[in-house]
Design a protein around this motif. Structure first.
Motif, PDB file in Angstrom:
ATOM      1  N   TYR A 529     -28.737  43.130 -18.973  1.00  0.00           N
ATOM      2  CA  TYR A 529     -29.098  41.908 -18.248  1.00  0.00           C
ATOM      3  C   TYR A 529     -27.856  41.306 -17.585  1.00  0.00           C
ATOM      4  O   TYR A 529     -27.872  40.949 -16.404  1.00  0.00           O
ATOM      5  CB  TYR A 529     -29.725  40.905 -19.217  1.00  0.00           C
ATOM      6  CG  TYR A 529     -30.203  39.614 -18.582  1.00  0.00           C
ATOM      7  CD1 TYR A 529     -31.520  39.465 -18.161  1.00  0.00           C
ATOM      8  CD2 TYR A 529     -29.329  38.536 -18.415  1.00  0.00           C
ATOM      9  CE1 TYR A 529     -31.964  38.282 -17.580  1.00  0.00           C
ATOM     10  CE2 TYR A 529     -29.755  37.353 -17.831  1.00  0.00           C
ATOM     11  CZ  TYR A 529     -31.072  37.226 -17.418  1.00  0.00           C
ATOM     12  OH  TYR A 529     -31.505  36.066 -16.843  1.00  0.00           O
ATOM     13  N   ASP A 530     -26.781  41.217 -18.349  1.00  0.00           N
ATOM     14  CA  ASP A 530     -25.534  40.652 -17.829  1.00  0.00           C
ATOM     15  C   ASP A 530     -24.968  41.515 -16.697  1.00  0.00           C
ATOM     16  O   ASP A 530     -24.388  40.988 -15.735  1.00  0.00           O
ATOM     17  CB  ASP A 530     -24.507  40.513 -18.947  1.00  0.00           C
ATOM     18  CG  ASP A 530     -24.899  39.470 -19.984  1.00  0.00           C
ATOM     19  OD1 ASP A 530     -25.746  38.623 -19.671  1.00  0.00           O
ATOM     20  OD2 ASP A 530     -24.378  39.528 -21.118  1.00  0.00           O
ATOM     21  N   LYS A 533     -27.129  40.780 -13.689  1.00  0.00           N
ATOM     22  CA  LYS A 533     -26.857  39.406 -13.266  1.00  0.00           C
ATOM     23  C   LYS A 533     -25.515  39.329 -12.539  1.00  0.00           C
ATOM     24  O   LYS A 533     -25.380  38.632 -11.522  1.00  0.00           O
ATOM     25  CB  LYS A 533     -26.854  38.484 -14.485  1.00  0.00           C
ATOM     26  CG  LYS A 533     -26.610  37.019 -14.152  1.00  0.00           C
ATOM     27  CD  LYS A 533     -26.663  36.158 -15.408  1.00  0.00           C
ATOM     28  CE  LYS A 533     -26.320  34.703 -15.098  1.00  0.00           C
ATOM     29  NZ  LYS A 533     -26.371  33.858 -16.326  1.00  0.00           N
ATOM     30  N   HIS A 638     -32.400  34.939  -6.988  1.00  0.00           N
ATOM     31  CA  HIS A 638     -32.404  34.189  -8.243  1.00  0.00           C
ATOM     32  C   HIS A 638     -33.185  34.988  -9.277  1.00  0.00           C
ATOM     33  O   HIS A 638     -34.192  35.623  -8.948  1.00  0.00           O
ATOM     34  CB  HIS A 638     -33.042  32.814  -8.048  1.00  0.00           C
ATOM     35  CG  HIS A 638     -32.325  31.945  -7.057  1.00  0.00           C
ATOM     36  ND1 HIS A 638     -31.462  30.940  -7.418  1.00  0.00           N
ATOM     37  CD2 HIS A 638     -32.331  31.961  -5.687  1.00  0.00           C
ATOM     38  CE1 HIS A 638     -30.972  30.360  -6.331  1.00  0.00           C
ATOM     39  NE2 HIS A 638     -31.497  30.959  -5.262  1.00  0.00           N
ATOM     40  N   ILE A 639     -32.728  34.949 -10.532  1.00  0.00           N
ATOM     41  CA  ILE A 639     -33.389  35.668 -11.625  1.00  0.00           C
ATOM     42  C   ILE A 639     -34.227  34.671 -12.412  1.00  0.00           C
ATOM     43  O   ILE A 639     -33.682  33.745 -13.040  1.00  0.00           O
ATOM     44  CB  ILE A 639     -32.365  36.347 -12.553  1.00  0.00           C
ATOM     45  CG1 ILE A 639     -31.456  37.290 -11.748  1.00  0.00           C
ATOM     46  CG2 ILE A 639     -33.064  37.107 -13.668  1.00  0.00           C
ATOM     47  CD1 ILE A 639     -30.328  37.893 -12.559  1.00  0.00           C
ATOM     48  N   ASP A 642     -33.283  32.480 -15.724  1.00  0.00           N
ATOM     49  CA  ASP A 642     -31.831  32.415 -15.924  1.00  0.00           C
ATOM     50  C   ASP A 642     -31.463  30.988 -16.315  1.00  0.00           C
ATOM     51  O   ASP A 642     -31.622  30.053 -15.537  1.00  0.00           O
ATOM     52  CB  ASP A 642     -31.115  32.835 -14.636  1.00  0.00           C
ATOM     53  CG  ASP A 642     -29.593  32.798 -14.765  1.00  0.00           C
ATOM     54  OD1 ASP A 642     -29.098  32.494 -15.868  1.00  0.00           O
ATOM     55  OD2 ASP A 642     -28.905  33.082 -13.762  1.00  0.00           O
ATOM     56  N   SER A 643     -30.931  30.821 -17.524  1.00  0.00           N
ATOM     57  CA  SER A 643     -30.639  29.487 -18.044  1.00  0.00           C
ATOM     58  C   SER A 643     -29.556  28.771 -17.244  1.00  0.00           C
ATOM     59  O   SER A 643     -29.461  27.540 -17.286  1.00  0.00           O
ATOM     60  CB  SER A 643     -30.211  29.585 -19.517  1.00  0.00           C
ATOM     61  OG  SER A 643     -29.044  30.393 -19.640  1.00  0.00           O
ATOM     62  N   GLU A 644     -28.734  29.534 -16.519  1.00  0.00           N
ATOM     63  CA  GLU A 644     -27.648  28.929 -15.741  1.00  0.00           C
ATOM     64  C   GLU A 644     -28.071  28.584 -14.320  1.00  0.00           C
ATOM     65  O   GLU A 644     -27.273  28.037 -13.561  1.00  0.00           O
ATOM     66  CB  GLU A 644     -26.451  29.880 -15.708  1.00  0.00           C
ATOM     67  CG  GLU A 644     -25.841  30.138 -17.084  1.00  0.00           C
ATOM     68  CD  GLU A 644     -24.674  31.094 -17.021  1.00  0.00           C
ATOM     69  OE1 GLU A 644     -24.535  31.788 -15.982  1.00  0.00           O
ATOM     70  OE2 GLU A 644     -23.895  31.154 -17.979  1.00  0.00           O
ATOM     71  N   ASP A 645     -29.289  28.908 -13.960  1.00  0.00           N
ATOM     72  CA  ASP A 645     -29.796  28.647 -12.610  1.00  0.00           C
ATOM     73  C   ASP A 645     -30.905  27.605 -12.699  1.00  0.00           C
ATOM     74  O   ASP A 645     -32.039  27.904 -13.084  1.00  0.00           O
ATOM     75  CB  ASP A 645     -30.327  29.946 -11.996  1.00  0.00           C
ATOM     76  CG  ASP A 645     -30.650  29.810 -10.515  1.00  0.00           C
ATOM     77  OD1 ASP A 645     -30.856  28.676 -10.058  1.00  0.00           O
ATOM     78  OD2 ASP A 645     -30.714  30.849  -9.825  1.00  0.00           O
ATOM     79  N   SER A 649     -34.743  28.284 -13.934  1.00  0.00           N
ATOM     80  CA  SER A 649     -34.561  28.397 -15.389  1.00  0.00           C
ATOM     81  C   SER A 649     -35.856  28.206 -16.170  1.00  0.00           C
ATOM     82  O   SER A 649     -36.010  28.726 -17.277  1.00  0.00           O
ATOM     83  CB  SER A 649     -33.513  27.388 -15.867  1.00  0.00           C
ATOM     84  OG  SER A 649     -33.909  26.062 -15.523  1.00  0.00           O
ATOM     85  N   ASP A 653     -38.827  34.911 -17.946  1.00  0.00           N
ATOM     86  CA  ASP A 653     -37.747  35.880 -17.709  1.00  0.00           C
ATOM     87  C   ASP A 653     -38.326  37.295 -17.713  1.00  0.00           C
ATOM     88  O   ASP A 653     -38.359  37.982 -18.736  1.00  0.00           O
ATOM     89  CB  ASP A 653     -36.661  35.737 -18.780  1.00  0.00           C
ATOM     90  CG  ASP A 653     -35.352  36.367 -18.341  1.00  0.00           C
ATOM     91  OD1 ASP A 653     -35.403  37.333 -17.567  1.00  0.00           O
ATOM     92  OD2 ASP A 653     -34.296  35.896 -18.777  1.00  0.00           O
TER      93      ASP A 653
END
Length: 753
Positions: A529-530, A533, A638-639, A642-645, A649, A653
């Motif tokens: 995932y990372d 991303k 955008h994913i 994604d908790s950072e987006d 978010s 997911d």
């Protein structure tokens, strides 16, 4: 510039008048100067952007391969004793590990020498009284003989040891010599032994004589060549182990009287036999390889395939990777290059670049792999085997007589080639067995006489004739391998890292009695995932920058400033003025637009994995569109989840769920996507009349424009000088005429005075 004194008679400001008269011409020159400055800023902007595109291009390249997507991770129950890395091919589950021993390097700590001994001390100063001492060092399968005399310095001896393949040094504080193997592991260990009695004494004086099993094993190996007066073995050899038999006191059991003459004769005979065996091994290998290659070649030649198809089978089979290879209907092979162009072989063997149109005109070219499959089916042999066979035949074509290869055709015709190969294989095995049985003689490059001296010295030590004077303070550590038990099976390695079926285990410490370390291999969904991303983030940064550059506000009415214009402004005003122009320098640039389109098209493509069609949106990766996105970020992905987006978010997911469900399918899709994106960017980097290879903008064209501006500006500057000079001459003529008129008036006035 000439000094001009003007207006003396007319009272006119000639300088100002001339400058005003040529101002129109100067503005034309300034126009070209400003255009050139603007072009240089555009070149700088493109160089910066091109560097970023190239960096991203290189990053995408690694994502084309499975190695980028390690979908597994391993956790270890005792990380103080072992660490584990894992390939994606390893099955998930729990593995048990025991570490029986870890690798060590062979080490010899010499006994303490007298305090007055230094590296410059001689063997005589150490108390050595011999003349022709010989010491033998084995390391890395190589045996080196070192000669010492009373005048040999400690430093000379250490250098000889280092040249022999070990690490050797003298500790001047502790007055000891230290020797270690260069690598860990049993097979990388070393031995240091005396070749003769003086050599034994020399080792003792150096503090390096130890009661070591490793060194004693070397003496035993040499002693096996010792013969008695009847030519039989001087020592009794255990038939089960092949070792010299020892009595209850540890002394070797002898068999008759030792004979130096019989020993040397035996060694000379064996050396001759080994030389013959080595030649036999080489010859048999050549014969077997040639026979097998001949069979493959003839099997293909005996098919009904055309000569062109046979040639094509060999060529395609020798290429390996056929992913970018195409074959025309006339069997011409076309290969796609990194820059997107295609090449084919010319009649002289050179590669000729062809266009896509030429490739299309070749008559429905098919992929190299599909054409190869058909050829292999017709030939009954793989193209790789055929290519290798032909290469072998070419390699040995000049060795027919030397290696008796002329009769292989007859063997093939008679149907006895398999028997021939089996016979030569037996000869090879017999010759190799002789070599294996005499490994010590093969590794030792000494002459028969010197080797015989080593045998005599070894026999004397084993039968008690010579007593080794072991140094009490010397200590020997043997090199040893790492030994682990993985799921009950034993594995060894010379280093502390052992790889078993995709599991790489770094053994750091021996497990306690009864202790078992647990290794848990699971799917590394978060790691993949990372990785994805990170790729999306890199893409977004580049596409957002290009979008901003393309959509930049207009700088209409702003042009680079002249020197005079800058003098009328503050530094801050100049900076803001130029920033406005530079910020819009790539606005609506066609090359930017083409690169953006190529990248976006590649990212929106669909790919098939295991019969199912996927796109990025299948995994919850999409753009927000121009209406919902921040300015100039409409092309960014955008994913979902994604908790950072903050934009997405709260969504489900899908990507993480897909990675947990079928990581291989996601990896397969991403590899296809990366390949498509890589090719799309690469197609814009090909060399042309307008651009260089690896450059996505028209750098050649810009360079020509810049050069043209330089020439034009130079011409205008010359023209300005000529025009100025012409005006100055006219004003000078006027001043001269006025001066004459005034002179005449003065003369007339004087006449009537």
């Amino acid at each position: 510039m000439p000094i001009r004194i003007t207006g003396m008679n007319s009272g006119l400001d000639t300088e100002a008048l001339v400058q005003e008269l040529v101002s129109a011409y100067r503005k034309k020159s300034e126009k070209y100067t400003k255009a050139q400055t603007k072009l240089s800023w555009k070149q700088d902007a493109w160089k910066e952007l091109n560097t970023k595109i190239n960096k991203f291009y290189s990053s995408v390249r690694s994502l084309k391969y499975t190695s980028a997507y390690n979908s597994k991770k391993a956790t270890v129950s005792n990380s103080n004793k072992a660490s584990v890395s894992v390939k994606s091919t390893v099955a998930t589950g729990t593995y048990s590990l025991k570490i029986n021993q870890v690798a060590k390097s062979g080490y010899l700590t010499g006994s303490k020498l007298n305090d007055n001994i230094t590296e410059n001390s001689t063997m005589a100063e150490l108390g050595y009284t011999g003349t022709d001492g010989r010491i033998s060092v084995t390391s890395g399968g190589k045996t080196t003989d070192i000669a010492v005399t009373g005048q040999t310095k400690v430093s000379d001896f250490l250098k000889s040891l280092n040249d022999a393949g070990v690490n050797a040094s003298f500790d001047s504080t502790n007055h000891r010599i230290f020797i270690s193997a260069k690598k860990s592991g049993k097979e990388n260990d070393f031995t240091i032994t005396g070749t003769n009695l003086n050599g034994n004494n020399a080792l003792s004086k150096l503090g390096l004589s130890v009661d070591s099993q490793a060194e004693m094993n070397i003496y035993k190996e040499y002693a096996k060549y010792a013969k008695n007066t009847t030519g039989g073995s001087y020592f009794e050899i255990d038939p089960a182990t092949g070792e010299v038999k020892l009595d209850a006191n540890g002394k070797a059991i002898t068999n008759g009287q030792y004979s130096p003459a019989e020993t040397q004769k035996n060694i000379e005979d064996i050396k001759a036999l080994l030389s013959s065996s080595s030649a036999a091994v080489t010859k048999a290998n050549v014969q077997i390889s040639y026979a097998k290659a001949y069979r493959v070649s003839q099997d293909v030649d005996n098919t009904s395939m055309s000569a062109a198809d046979k040639s094509l089978l060999k060529e395609l089979g020798g290429k390996g990777d056929l992913s970018n290879v195409y074959v025309g209907t006339d069997n011409t092979v076309y290969e796609k290059q990194a820059d997107g162009t295609y090449v084919k072989k010319a009649s002289d063997g050179t590669a000729v670049t062809v266009t896509q149109a030429e490739l299309d005109a070749a008559g429905g070219a098919v992929s190299g792999s599909s054409r190869l499959t058909a050829l292999e089916s017709a030939a009954g042999v793989t193209g790789a085997e055929y290519a290798a066979a032909q290469a072998t035949l070419d390699q040995y074509s000049s060795m027919q007589a030397d290696y008796d290869l002329n009769d292989i055709a007859t063997e093939y015709a008679n149907g006895t080639l398999d028997t021939y190969i089996a016979t030569k294989g037996a000869e090879l095995n017999a010759a190799q067995a002789t070599i294996n049985q005499n490994k010590l003689l093969m590794e030792d490059s000494s002459s028969a006489a010197v080797f015989a001296t080593k045998v005599y010295n070894a026999a004397s030590i084993l039968d008690g004739t010579t007593q080794l004077d072991s140094n009490a303070g010397a200590k020997r550590i043997y090199g040893q391998d790492t030994e682990i038990e993985l799921n009950g099976a034993v594995f060894t390695g010379t280093g502390n890292e052992i790889t078993v079926n995709g599991l790489t285990i770094n053994a750091m410490s021996v497990t306690d009695p009864g202790e078992t370390i647990s290794i848990s291999v699971t799917n590394d969904s978060q790691g993949m995932y990372d990785k994805i991303k990170g790729f999306i983030k890199e893409y977004n940064e580049l596409i957002n920058e290009m979008t901003s550059l393309f959509n930049a506000d207009s700088a209409k009415g702003y042009e680079p400033l002249t020197k005079d214009e800058k003098e009328a402004m503050t530094d801050k005003e100049i900076e803001e003025w130029e920033k406005k122009i530079k910020g819009s320098i790539l606005r609506r640039d066609e090359s930017v637009n083409q690169m953006m389109s190529a990248m976006k098209n590649a990212m929106f493509k669909t790919y098939t994995v295991n019969g199912k069609t996927y796109s990025l949106s299948s995994f919850g990766i999409s753009t927000l569109g121009i209406l919902n996105s921040t300015k100039n970020q409409e092309n960014a992905f955008h994913i979902d989840g994604d908790s950072e987006d903050t934009e997405v978010s709260g969504k489900t997911d899908k990507l993480l769920a897909a990675l947990q469900d079928d990581p291989d399918a996601v990896a397969d899709f991403m590899m296809q996507l990366a390949t498509g994106l890589y090719d799309a960017i690469g197609s814009k980097m090909s060399s042309s009349a307008l651009s260089s290879f690896g450059v996505v903008y028209n750098d050649k064209e810009m360079a020509r424009e810049y050069s043209d501006y330089t020439k034009t500006i130079s011409k205008w500057e010359e023209k300005l000088k000529d025009i100025e000079e012409s005006y100055y001459k006219k004003f000078a003529a006027m001043e001269s005429a006025l001066a004459k008129l005034q002179s005449q008036q003065s003369s007339l006035a004087n006449l009537f005075a």
